[in-house]
Design a protein around this motif. Structure first.
Motif, PDB file in Angstrom:
ATOM      1  N   SER A 183       1.024  -1.328  -0.302  1.00  0.00           N
ATOM      2  CA  SER A 183      -0.143   0.187  -0.222  1.00  0.00           C
ATOM      3  C   SER A 183       0.969   1.305   0.036  1.00  0.00           C
ATOM      4  O   SER A 183       0.841   1.802  -0.901  1.00  0.00           O
ATOM      5  CB  SER A 183      -0.797  -0.423   1.426  1.00  0.00           C
ATOM      6  OG  SER A 183      -1.457  -1.087   1.274  1.00  0.00           O
ATOM      7  N   TYR A 184       1.926   1.356   0.936  1.00  0.00           N
ATOM      8  CA  TYR A 184       3.011   2.516   0.707  1.00  0.00           C
ATOM      9  C   TYR A 184       3.590   2.509  -0.482  1.00  0.00           C
ATOM     10  O   TYR A 184       3.917   3.720  -1.302  1.00  0.00           O
ATOM     11  CB  TYR A 184       3.578   2.719   1.930  1.00  0.00           C
ATOM     12  CG  TYR A 184       2.595   3.116   3.905  1.00  0.00           C
ATOM     13  CD1 TYR A 184       2.480   4.595   3.524  1.00  0.00           C
ATOM     14  CD2 TYR A 184       1.915   1.497   4.624  1.00  0.00           C
ATOM     15  CE1 TYR A 184       2.034   4.260   4.553  1.00  0.00           C
ATOM     16  CE2 TYR A 184       1.053   2.680   4.694  1.00  0.00           C
ATOM     17  CZ  TYR A 184       0.765   3.561   5.377  1.00  0.00           C
ATOM     18  OH  TYR A 184       0.865   4.294   6.294  1.00  0.00           O
ATOM     19  N   GLN A 185       3.945   1.630  -0.927  1.00  0.00           N
ATOM     20  CA  GLN A 185       4.106   1.717  -2.235  1.00  0.00           C
ATOM     21  C   GLN A 185       4.164   2.051  -3.559  1.00  0.00           C
ATOM     22  O   GLN A 185       4.390   2.939  -3.969  1.00  0.00           O
ATOM     23  CB  GLN A 185       4.579  -0.017  -3.021  1.00  0.00           C
ATOM     24  CG  GLN A 185       6.042  -0.338  -2.009  1.00  0.00           C
ATOM     25  CD  GLN A 185       7.224  -0.055  -2.685  1.00  0.00           C
ATOM     26  OE1 GLN A 185       8.421   0.319  -1.741  1.00  0.00           O
ATOM     27  NE2 GLN A 185       8.034   0.391  -3.492  1.00  0.00           N
ATOM     28  N   GLN A 186       2.813   2.356  -3.748  1.00  0.00           N
ATOM     29  CA  GLN A 186       2.060   2.805  -4.535  1.00  0.00           C
ATOM     30  C   GLN A 186       1.365   3.923  -4.097  1.00  0.00           C
ATOM     31  O   GLN A 186       1.432   5.285  -4.657  1.00  0.00           O
ATOM     32  CB  GLN A 186      -0.160   1.719  -3.959  1.00  0.00           C
ATOM     33  CG  GLN A 186       0.098   0.406  -4.999  1.00  0.00           C
ATOM     34  CD  GLN A 186      -1.312  -0.402  -4.738  1.00  0.00           C
ATOM     35  OE1 GLN A 186      -2.157   0.309  -4.322  1.00  0.00           O
ATOM     36  NE2 GLN A 186      -0.999  -1.220  -4.882  1.00  0.00           N
ATOM     37  N   LEU A 187       1.435   4.646  -2.538  1.00  0.00           N
ATOM     38  CA  LEU A 187       1.129   5.903  -2.344  1.00  0.00           C
ATOM     39  C   LEU A 187       2.437   6.837  -3.062  1.00  0.00           C
ATOM     40  O   LEU A 187       2.745   7.583  -2.904  1.00  0.00           O
ATOM     41  CB  LEU A 187       1.402   5.957  -0.715  1.00  0.00           C
ATOM     42  CG  LEU A 187      -0.248   5.773  -0.561  1.00  0.00           C
ATOM     43  CD1 LEU A 187      -0.263   5.829   1.340  1.00  0.00           C
ATOM     44  CD2 LEU A 187      -1.526   6.489  -0.788  1.00  0.00           C
TER      45      LEU A 187
END
Length: 169
Positions: free
Chosen positions: A69-73
């Motif tokens: 999720s944070y990689q996507q952000l």
């Protein structure tokens, strides 16, 4: 935060903040470390490695779903990392999410003494330069208090957040 494979939103009754004004305090020992320039500080060069390193603890809320999720952000330009490097590699850092004039600090790690603290000092400098008004830590710890960290009640935090995001009523 992740819990049993699901992402949950937590909103503590008292919210931890790091001041971005003159109340931000750099402890004397850390000032000496900063003068020695033990680390090369970089921004956003190893985001995924920082997030994964933050999760390398006995107890952690950072699971594979959080990492993804944070990689996507990060790819969308919202999540950022501050990294401390030396000749042996990545030694510490932190990551979080920037929205409006708020940086939501998520986690930090250190493999060598003071590496995460050096990253925090550089983050504060960067946020000040960019006109940010809030550095949200969610929870307050004794460690963050040494930098001038403090808590505010949820209703006060929500007012401050709305103002920093430009959503004042």
């Amino acid at each position: 935060m992740a819990e049993a494979g699901e992402i949950h939103w937590f909103s503590p009754h008292r919210r931890g903040l790091i001041p971005l004004d003159e109340r931000f305090h750099v402890p004397k020992g850390l000032r000496r470390t900063l003068k020695k320039c033990l680390f090369e500080v970089r921004f956003d060069t190893a985001f995924g490695e920082v997030v994964k390193s933050c999760g390398e603890r006995v107890e952690t809320w950072i699971d594979d779903q959080i990492v993804e999720s944070y990689q996507q952000l990060f790819h969308l330009g919202f999540a950022h990392s501050v990294e401390c490097w030396d000749a042996e590699g990545l030694q510490g850092g932190l990551y979080g999410v920037a929205i409006g004039r708020v940086f939501f600090g998520e986690s930090m790690f250190s493999r060598k003494t003071d590496a995460s603290k050096v990253a925090l000092v550089h983050l504060v400098e960067r946020l000040r330069e960019a006109g940010f008004v809030l550095l949200d830590t969610q929870w307050m710890t004794d460690h963050l208090r040494t930098f001038g960290g403090y808590e505010v009640p949820r209703d006060e935090y929500l007012r401050m957040l709305a103002e920093a995001l430009g959503n004042e009523s």
